[in-house]
Design a protein around this motif. Structure first.
Motif, PDB file in Angstrom:
ATOM      1  N   TYR A   9      36.549  30.852  32.636  1.00  0.00           N
ATOM      2  CA  TYR A   9      37.768  31.016  31.852  1.00  0.00           C
ATOM      3  C   TYR A   9      38.845  31.816  32.563  1.00  0.00           C
ATOM      4  CZ  TYR A   9      35.592  35.517  30.703  1.00  0.00           C
ATOM      5  OH  TYR A   9      35.007  36.757  30.775  1.00  0.00           O
ATOM      6  N   ARG A  10      38.510  32.532  33.637  1.00  0.00           N
ATOM      7  CA  ARG A  10      39.551  33.255  34.356  1.00  0.00           C
ATOM      8  C   ARG A  10      40.585  32.309  34.962  1.00  0.00           C
ATOM      9  NH1 ARG A  10      35.917  37.069  33.761  1.00  0.00           N
ATOM     10  NH2 ARG A  10      36.448  39.264  34.078  1.00  0.00           N
ATOM     11  N   ARG A  11      40.252  31.060  35.118  1.00  0.00           N
ATOM     12  CA  ARG A  11      41.212  30.061  35.586  1.00  0.00           C
ATOM     13  C   ARG A  11      42.421  29.943  34.661  1.00  0.00           C
ATOM     14  NH1 ARG A  11      38.649  24.777  38.209  1.00  0.00           N
ATOM     15  NH2 ARG A  11      37.080  25.703  39.593  1.00  0.00           N
ATOM     16  N   ALA A  12      42.268  30.349  33.402  1.00  0.00           N
ATOM     17  CA  ALA A  12      43.352  30.202  32.431  1.00  0.00           C
ATOM     18  C   ALA A  12      43.964  31.533  32.014  1.00  0.00           C
ATOM     19  CB  ALA A  12      42.832  29.465  31.192  1.00  0.00           C
ATOM     20  N   VAL A  13      43.442  32.650  32.505  1.00  0.00           N
ATOM     21  CA  VAL A  13      43.954  33.970  32.120  1.00  0.00           C
ATOM     22  C   VAL A  13      45.232  34.257  32.914  1.00  0.00           C
ATOM     23  CG1 VAL A  13      43.460  36.451  32.196  1.00  0.00           C
ATOM     24  CG2 VAL A  13      41.700  34.843  31.440  1.00  0.00           C
ATOM     25  N   PRO A  14      46.302  34.693  32.251  1.00  0.00           N
ATOM     26  CA  PRO A  14      47.600  34.860  32.924  1.00  0.00           C
ATOM     27  C   PRO A  14      47.555  35.693  34.200  1.00  0.00           C
ATOM     28  CG  PRO A  14      47.919  34.990  30.568  1.00  0.00           C
ATOM     29  CD  PRO A  14      46.430  34.894  30.779  1.00  0.00           C
ATOM     30  N   MET A  15      46.779  36.778  34.230  1.00  0.00           N
ATOM     31  CA  MET A  15      46.749  37.618  35.430  1.00  0.00           C
ATOM     32  C   MET A  15      46.271  36.836  36.656  1.00  0.00           C
ATOM     33  SD  MET A  15      44.630  41.147  36.049  1.00  0.00           S
ATOM     34  CE  MET A  15      43.706  41.314  37.578  1.00  0.00           C
ATOM     35  N   PHE A  16      45.236  36.019  36.476  1.00  0.00           N
ATOM     36  CA  PHE A  16      44.688  35.299  37.624  1.00  0.00           C
ATOM     37  C   PHE A  16      45.531  34.079  37.974  1.00  0.00           C
ATOM     38  CE2 PHE A  16      41.208  37.612  35.559  1.00  0.00           C
ATOM     39  CZ  PHE A  16      40.900  38.468  36.600  1.00  0.00           C
ATOM     40  N   LEU A  17      46.239  33.533  36.998  1.00  0.00           N
ATOM     41  CA  LEU A  17      47.212  32.493  37.300  1.00  0.00           C
ATOM     42  C   LEU A  17      48.382  33.067  38.091  1.00  0.00           C
ATOM     43  CD1 LEU A  17      47.263  30.508  33.944  1.00  0.00           C
ATOM     44  CD2 LEU A  17      46.332  29.749  36.136  1.00  0.00           C
ATOM     45  N   LYS A  18      48.737  34.336  37.825  1.00  0.00           N
ATOM     46  CA  LYS A  18      49.807  34.981  38.594  1.00  0.00           C
ATOM     47  C   LYS A  18      49.400  35.143  40.051  1.00  0.00           C
ATOM     48  CE  LYS A  18      53.694  37.153  39.311  1.00  0.00           C
ATOM     49  NZ  LYS A  18      54.990  36.429  39.288  1.00  0.00           N
ATOM     50  N   VAL A  19      48.141  35.500  40.300  1.00  0.00           N
ATOM     51  CA  VAL A  19      47.669  35.579  41.684  1.00  0.00           C
ATOM     52  C   VAL A  19      47.840  34.232  42.366  1.00  0.00           C
ATOM     53  CG1 VAL A  19      45.659  35.945  43.175  1.00  0.00           C
ATOM     54  CG2 VAL A  19      46.041  37.459  41.218  1.00  0.00           C
ATOM     55  N   LYS A  20      47.459  33.171  41.671  1.00  0.00           N
ATOM     56  CA  LYS A  20      47.589  31.826  42.241  1.00  0.00           C
ATOM     57  C   LYS A  20      49.047  31.502  42.553  1.00  0.00           C
ATOM     58  CE  LYS A  20      46.182  27.017  41.367  1.00  0.00           C
ATOM     59  NZ  LYS A  20      45.375  26.860  42.602  1.00  0.00           N
ATOM     60  N   GLN A  21      49.947  31.888  41.642  1.00  0.00           N
ATOM     61  CA  GLN A  21      51.371  31.635  41.855  1.00  0.00           C
ATOM     62  C   GLN A  21      51.890  32.406  43.069  1.00  0.00           C
ATOM     63  OE1 GLN A  21      54.230  34.027  40.646  1.00  0.00           O
ATOM     64  NE2 GLN A  21      55.426  32.714  42.003  1.00  0.00           N
ATOM     65  N   LEU A  22      51.457  33.661  43.221  1.00  0.00           N
ATOM     66  CA  LEU A  22      51.884  34.461  44.371  1.00  0.00           C
ATOM     67  C   LEU A  22      51.387  33.850  45.675  1.00  0.00           C
ATOM     68  CD1 LEU A  22      51.254  38.066  42.990  1.00  0.00           C
ATOM     69  CD2 LEU A  22      53.463  36.940  43.302  1.00  0.00           C
ATOM     70  N   HIS A  74      32.311  34.491  38.203  1.00  0.00           N
ATOM     71  CA  HIS A  74      33.734  34.681  37.922  1.00  0.00           C
ATOM     72  C   HIS A  74      34.525  34.808  39.221  1.00  0.00           C
ATOM     73  CE1 HIS A  74      33.499  35.100  33.614  1.00  0.00           C
ATOM     74  NE2 HIS A  74      32.689  36.140  33.663  1.00  0.00           N
ATOM     75  N   GLN A  75      34.011  35.609  40.144  1.00  0.00           N
ATOM     76  CA  GLN A  75      34.723  35.912  41.374  1.00  0.00           C
ATOM     77  C   GLN A  75      34.778  34.716  42.307  1.00  0.00           C
ATOM     78  OE1 GLN A  75      31.840  39.095  41.886  1.00  0.00           O
ATOM     79  NE2 GLN A  75      33.503  40.585  41.901  1.00  0.00           N
ATOM     80  N   LEU A  76      33.629  34.096  42.514  1.00  0.00           N
ATOM     81  CA  LEU A  76      33.563  32.997  43.466  1.00  0.00           C
ATOM     82  C   LEU A  76      34.249  31.743  42.943  1.00  0.00           C
ATOM     83  CD1 LEU A  76      29.933  33.592  44.746  1.00  0.00           C
ATOM     84  CD2 LEU A  76      32.077  34.090  45.947  1.00  0.00           C
ATOM     85  N   ASP A  77      34.220  31.533  41.620  1.00  0.00           N
ATOM     86  CA  ASP A  77      34.954  30.392  41.083  1.00  0.00           C
ATOM     87  C   ASP A  77      36.446  30.538  41.323  1.00  0.00           C
ATOM     88  OD1 ASP A  77      35.155  27.900  39.344  1.00  0.00           O
ATOM     89  OD2 ASP A  77      36.482  29.315  38.318  1.00  0.00           O
ATOM     90  N   LEU A  78      36.970  31.762  41.195  1.00  0.00           N
ATOM     91  CA  LEU A  78      38.391  31.958  41.486  1.00  0.00           C
ATOM     92  C   LEU A  78      38.712  31.642  42.941  1.00  0.00           C
ATOM     93  CD1 LEU A  78      39.366  35.145  39.445  1.00  0.00           C
ATOM     94  CD2 LEU A  78      40.212  32.811  39.104  1.00  0.00           C
ATOM     95  N   MET A  79      37.796  31.932  43.856  1.00  0.00           N
ATOM     96  CA  MET A  79      38.026  31.577  45.249  1.00  0.00           C
ATOM     97  C   MET A  79      38.159  30.060  45.397  1.00  0.00           C
ATOM     98  SD  MET A  79      38.191  34.534  46.733  1.00  0.00           S
ATOM     99  CE  MET A  79      38.922  35.080  45.159  1.00  0.00           C
ATOM    100  N   LEU A  80      37.301  29.309  44.705  1.00  0.00           N
ATOM    101  CA  LEU A  80      37.398  27.851  44.735  1.00  0.00           C
ATOM    102  C   LEU A  80      38.693  27.383  44.078  1.00  0.00           C
ATOM    103  CD1 LEU A  80      33.711  27.001  43.722  1.00  0.00           C
ATOM    104  CD2 LEU A  80      34.692  26.943  46.018  1.00  0.00           C
ATOM    105  N   PHE A  81      39.086  28.036  42.990  1.00  0.00           N
ATOM    106  CA  PHE A  81      40.320  27.700  42.274  1.00  0.00           C
ATOM    107  C   PHE A  81      41.541  27.954  43.150  1.00  0.00           C
ATOM    108  CE2 PHE A  81      43.406  29.074  38.789  1.00  0.00           C
ATOM    109  CZ  PHE A  81      43.650  27.785  38.336  1.00  0.00           C
ATOM    110  N   TYR A  82      41.504  29.028  43.926  1.00  0.00           N
ATOM    111  CA  TYR A  82      42.642  29.385  44.768  1.00  0.00           C
ATOM    112  C   TYR A  82      42.689  28.602  46.078  1.00  0.00           C
ATOM    113  CZ  TYR A  82      43.240  33.579  41.799  1.00  0.00           C
ATOM    114  OH  TYR A  82      43.436  34.457  40.765  1.00  0.00           O
TER     115      TYR A  82
END
Length: 327
Positions: free
Chosen positions: A127-140, A190-198
């Motif tokens: 679900y961190r894929r949809a949380v605004p803070m982690f979407l902001k990292v992706k945008q940056l 949570h952490q490693l999925d964000l790496m794949l997402f990014y």
């Protein structure tokens, strides 16, 4: 808006109290209609406190309830595969907690079941894929604020009883037969999925794990590396036996123009470049899975893409398996 998604929860334990459960009734076109827990008393108590009309102590009985069309599986990982395949076989759309299973082999069995049921849909709770803070990292990152990414350093060091982990009597998280491993299997997805997402598709990954303290059956120290196809390198260190004064939760993304730093379980993003140094703080959603569940409701109604597919979760489980090879 499409049809109402009438949810049944299998496993209404701690994760569903605030992170997810209440959100199902706060989203347009979504309704929490039934809950199940093997302890009938606890299932009845949850239903009463959360205003849920029906409760069960048997998952098969819950899945017989008229009107249900989606199942949320929030049990320990050992039963995810069985419940997910059963729900798909019975015609339900499915939302599965992370880690999706104990290992990649089990995840592949769910993936095969999804292929065999093309009318059913399944999403994994990264679900961190949809949380605004982690979407902001992706945008940056996409704006190339720090230029081209070169290296990522993840450090998750916690004491033997991490404050990040819910305190439950049976502590199933450090029973590998139930969780797949230890605290690493609970937090690192949570952490490693964000790496794949990014960063996309990995090219190579390896690691090792060991049980340094021998205070539980689970390994408490894990190290791993990922090389992505775009040549970004991720190094991770997870240790769950350090002193309280040495605990940390940090991710540093280093690029050709600067660095982005953030915690996976905190509420800020910092960056530093030659031009600026800044920190943003965030207030997370009251129910942190709500943004993800909104996307899932849309997906189940053919109004949006799958926010995290089982195929993506299989890749993550392959990485977890590679990182937890005993040295």
């Amino acid at each position: 808006m499409g049809d109402t998604i009438n949810w049944g929860i299998i496993g209404c334990g701690d994760v569903t109290e605030k992170k997810s459960g209440p959100a199902f009734n706060k989203i347009a076109g979504s309704n929490l209609a039934a809950v199940m827990r093997r302890d009938a008393g606890k299932a009845a108590d949850y239903a009463l406190r959360h205003g849920v009309g029906n409760w069960y102590s048997d998952a098969n009985e819950l899945m017989k309830q008229d009107g249900l069309n989606a199942i949320y599986i929030a049990t320990p990982p050992a039963s995810h595969m069985e419940y997910a395949i059963s729900a798909l076989n019975k015609g339900f759309n499915v939302y599965v907690e992370k880690p999706v299973t104990r290992n990649a082999a089990e995840a592949r069995q769910i993936a095969e079941a999804v292929k065999q049921h093309p009318s059913q849909k399944l999403t994994v709770a990264h679900y961190r894929r949809a949380v605004p803070m982690f979407l902001k990292v992706k945008q940056l990152l996409e704006s190339e604020l720090i230029g081209e990414v070169r290296s990522v350093q993840i450090r998750m060091w916690q004491s033997r009883k991490p404050a990040l982990i819910a305190n439950v009597a049976d502590n199933w998280r450090v029973q590998p037969e139930l969780s797949g491993g230890g605290y690493f299997h609970d937090l690192a997805p949570h952490q490693l999925d964000l790496m794949l997402f990014y960063f996309g598709e990995p090219e190579h990954y390896n690691g090792f794990s060991l049980n340094q303290s021998n205070t539980t059956p689970a390994d408490d120290h894990v190290c791993g590396q990922i090389l992505f196809k775009n040549k970004i390198v991720v190094n991770g260190s997870w240790c769950f036996n350090v002193a309280e004064n040495q605990t940390t939760d940090t991710c540093e993304i280093i690029g050709t123009k600067g660095k982005i730093t953030f915690p996976f379980f905190g509420n800020y993003i910092s960056w530093k470049t030659d031009e600026e140094e800044q920190t943003l703080t965030f207030v997370h959603p009251e129910h942190i899975q709500r943004p993800m569940i909104e996307k899932i409701v849309a997906f189940f109604n053919d109004e949006g893409p799958n926010p995290c597919s089982i195929d993506e979760a299989v890749v993550l489980m392959d990485i977890l398996d590679a990182f937890t090879t005993h040295c």
